[in-house]
Each structure stands twice: as C-alpha cells, then as structure tokens.
Design an enzyme around this catalytic site. Structure first.
Site, PDB file in Angstrom:
ATOM      1  N   HIS A   1      -5.050  -5.476  -1.249  1.00 25.90           N
ATOM      2  CA  HIS A   1      -5.739  -5.152   0.003  1.00 25.90           C
ATOM      3  C   HIS A   1      -6.782  -6.174   0.423  1.00 25.90           C
ATOM      4  O   HIS A   1      -7.522  -5.930   1.375  1.00 25.90           O
ATOM      5  CB  HIS A   1      -6.399  -3.782  -0.127  1.00 25.90           C
ATOM      6  CG  HIS A   1      -5.444  -2.636  -0.014  1.00 25.90           C
ATOM      7  ND1 HIS A   1      -4.587  -2.279  -1.045  1.00 25.90           N
ATOM      8  CD2 HIS A   1      -5.192  -1.769   0.996  1.00 25.90           C
ATOM      9  CE1 HIS A   1      -3.865  -1.232  -0.668  1.00 25.90           C
ATOM     10  NE2 HIS A   1      -4.209  -0.904   0.558  1.00 25.90           N
TER      11      HIS A   1
ATOM     12  N   GLU B   1      -1.965  -2.384  -7.944  1.00 24.47           N
ATOM     13  CA  GLU B   1      -3.144  -2.747  -7.161  1.00 24.47           C
ATOM     14  C   GLU B   1      -3.639  -1.473  -6.493  1.00 24.47           C
ATOM     15  O   GLU B   1      -2.927  -0.476  -6.435  1.00 24.47           O
ATOM     16  CB  GLU B   1      -2.803  -3.821  -6.114  1.00 24.47           C
ATOM     17  CG  GLU B   1      -1.785  -3.414  -5.065  1.00 24.47           C
ATOM     18  CD  GLU B   1      -2.357  -2.625  -3.899  1.00 24.47           C
ATOM     19  OE1 GLU B   1      -3.514  -2.864  -3.501  1.00 24.47           O
ATOM     20  OE2 GLU B   1      -1.645  -1.748  -3.379  1.00 24.47           O
TER      21      GLU B   1
ATOM     22  N   SER C   1       0.841  -1.185   0.000  1.00 23.85           N
ATOM     23  CA  SER C   1       0.000   0.000   0.000  1.00 23.85           C
ATOM     24  C   SER C   1       0.882   1.244   0.000  1.00 23.85           C
ATOM     25  O   SER C   1       1.687   1.435  -0.904  1.00 23.85           O
ATOM     26  CB  SER C   1      -0.963  -0.031   1.196  1.00 23.85           C
ATOM     27  OG  SER C   1      -1.973   0.937   1.043  1.00 23.85           O
TER      28      SER C   1
END
Length: 291
Positions: free
Chosen positions: A260, A192, A100
C-alpha cells in the site's frame, strides 16, 4: 499484450475517488484502450454498487476473450462476496491486475491454476513512479522473467523456491477454510497489509499458524505493512513480524516494495520464484505471460 490492446476496468470492491481514478485511467489509456461499463461509478454503502452489478461486471470482463487484461479500479472491501458467482464462468486468459482486497480474486485464480498480477489498482497507479509503471507494462508484454526485487530486512536466513501466492494478510486469512484458497504446498507466501495494529497482525498470523499454513509453504516474503504502528508502543510492527517469522523457522525476508505504499511493484502470482532470504532477494524464474 501490445500497446493499444483493449483492457477492461472493473470495480469489484469499494467505491473510489474519481479524481485519483481518472489520473490512473489516463496513464493506462496512454498505452492501452481501456473500456468500462457506465455503472462503474455506482456506490452502495461501502461497495461499488450491488453484488449483482459488480458480479455481472466482473464476470463479463473475465470471460471476454477480446480483452487482454482486467484492471481493478480500487480495493477496499467486497471482492470475496463475488467468489461464488465465478464458479460457472468460462474464464478467458486475460490478466487480472490489482491488490489489497483483490487478493480474494487472485487466490481464486491461483486455485484454478492461473497467473494474475498483484499490482497497483487504477487509483494507485497515478501516484506510482515511472519505474513501477514500466515494470507493470513489461510484466504484461514480455514473456521473460522480470528483474529481481530487493527487500530491506532479513528475518530468517535460507533459500526457498516455489509458486508465489498470497497478497493482503487480512483477506488471505479470511479465506482459510473456504474452497477458494489454492493449494499452498510448494509455495512462497507473499503478505502485506495496511492499517492493522501489531496485535491484529499477530492475531491473523496466529490464525494462519493454527490452520497449518506455515507447515505447507516453503518461504515467506513480507511486503509493506503501512500505517501498522501502535502509538507510543515500545515495539514496532516490524518487531512483531520478525518474532512471528522466527517462530516458523521458514526463510523470510521483509521490506519488499510491494503493497500500500510507494513504490508498489507488481508481481506475478502463480509463477515460480526463488527467495534468498539471506540476501533479501526475490528472483522471478518465469514471466507472467507466454510468448
């Protein structure tokens, strides 16, 4: 790495939920010997303490030659604010683990020719299945290439080999035009994201296209795009991503278990991989660590 090796825990980004953090920390402590500063739990606005606190913590961890790995407590936001503080740091060879917002640190390390692990942060580790935990430990402890990962969708057929780079699309796009983005030639781009509606995905992807990213990379691996749907829209985020991928003409497969959601398999950024987009298969050509 070996069981009981010392590892650092750092919080370079946002503050974290203590119960989920302690659950993940307990799992990590069952195998290694985690250490962290007492001010790890600090919070200031949307950050895990001041820039000074987080920069000192991160630099200490990444330059400590006695530690074998550095695990990030959580993503969120804030890691890119610390990049200038790493300029003069004499980095050790420990493995950085996170995803992330930690993408900013991964990109910095790949710009230095380093390998790092895009994988669960501590708050995410406790909810991952045993297979993901075992895969992570194998990456850290074995010099052999890990098992291939299977995607779910074929967007553009073709085969490409290169160095795996990337991570979170939002963070990756913010580093365009900065000195912290690694060379993208001869690379396979991993992307992502979470919580970004289709038009935002389109906007960030178009930013990459206009910046010439897709003229430099050899293929595209799409992980999980979690909670990225627009309510009541007659199209999905996958529909939009497929169209965008087709425009590039690059080999592209989607739906890899990276991101995630659960499971979130770790992958070694900075290592050579082969993408067989026609089979939606990502094969790792080397391990993350040396014997």
């Amino acid at each position: 790495m070996r069981p009981r090796d010392p590892v650092h825990i750092v919080a370079p980004s946002g503050p974290f939920d203590v119960p989920t953090f302690e659950k993940g920390l307990g799992l990590l402590a069952d195998r290694y010997a985690p250490v962290h500063r007492p001010d790890l739990y600090d919070a200031w606005r949307y950050l895990a303490g001041s820039d000074t606190r987080r920069a000192e913590e991160l630099t200490q961890a990444l330059t400590d030659t006695s530690a074998r790995a550095v695990f990030c407590a959580r993503g969120g936001y804030g890691a890119m604010r610390l990049l200038p503080s790493l300029h003069s740091a004499n980095l050790a060879t420990s493995a950085l683990v996170g995803f992330s917002d930690v993408t900013a640190l991964h990109l910095y390390l790949q710009a230095q020719g380093r390998v790092s692990l895009h994988g669960p942060v501590i708050t995410h580790l406790g909810v991952q299945p045993l297979a993901v935990q075992d895969y992570l430990f194998r990456l850290l402890e074995s010099p052999e290439p890990p098992p291939s990962l299977q995607g779910e969708a074929i967007y553009v057929r073709g085969v490409a080999e290169g160095t795996l780079v990337g991570g979170n699309l939002s963070v990756f796009s913010r580093l365009l035009g900065t000195p912290y983005l690694p060379p993208l030639e001869d690379s396979i781009l991993l992307l992502e994201d979470v919580g970004e509606k289709p038009y935002r995905l389109d906007r960030m992807w178009t930013h990459l296209r206009l910046a010439g990213v897709f003229e430099r990379v050899r293929g595209i691996v799409l992980g999980q795009f979690t909670d990225c749907e627009h309510k009541d829209a007659p199209y999905s985020s996958a529909d939009v991503l497929r169209s965008l991928a087709e425009e590039t003409g690059l080999p592209c497969a989607a739906g890899f278990p990276i991101g995630h959601d659960i499971p979130n398999y770790p992958v070694a950024l900075g290592t050579r991989v082969r993408l067989d987009a026609g089979a939606a298969l990502l094969t790792f050509l080397e391990g993350a660590v040396q014997a």
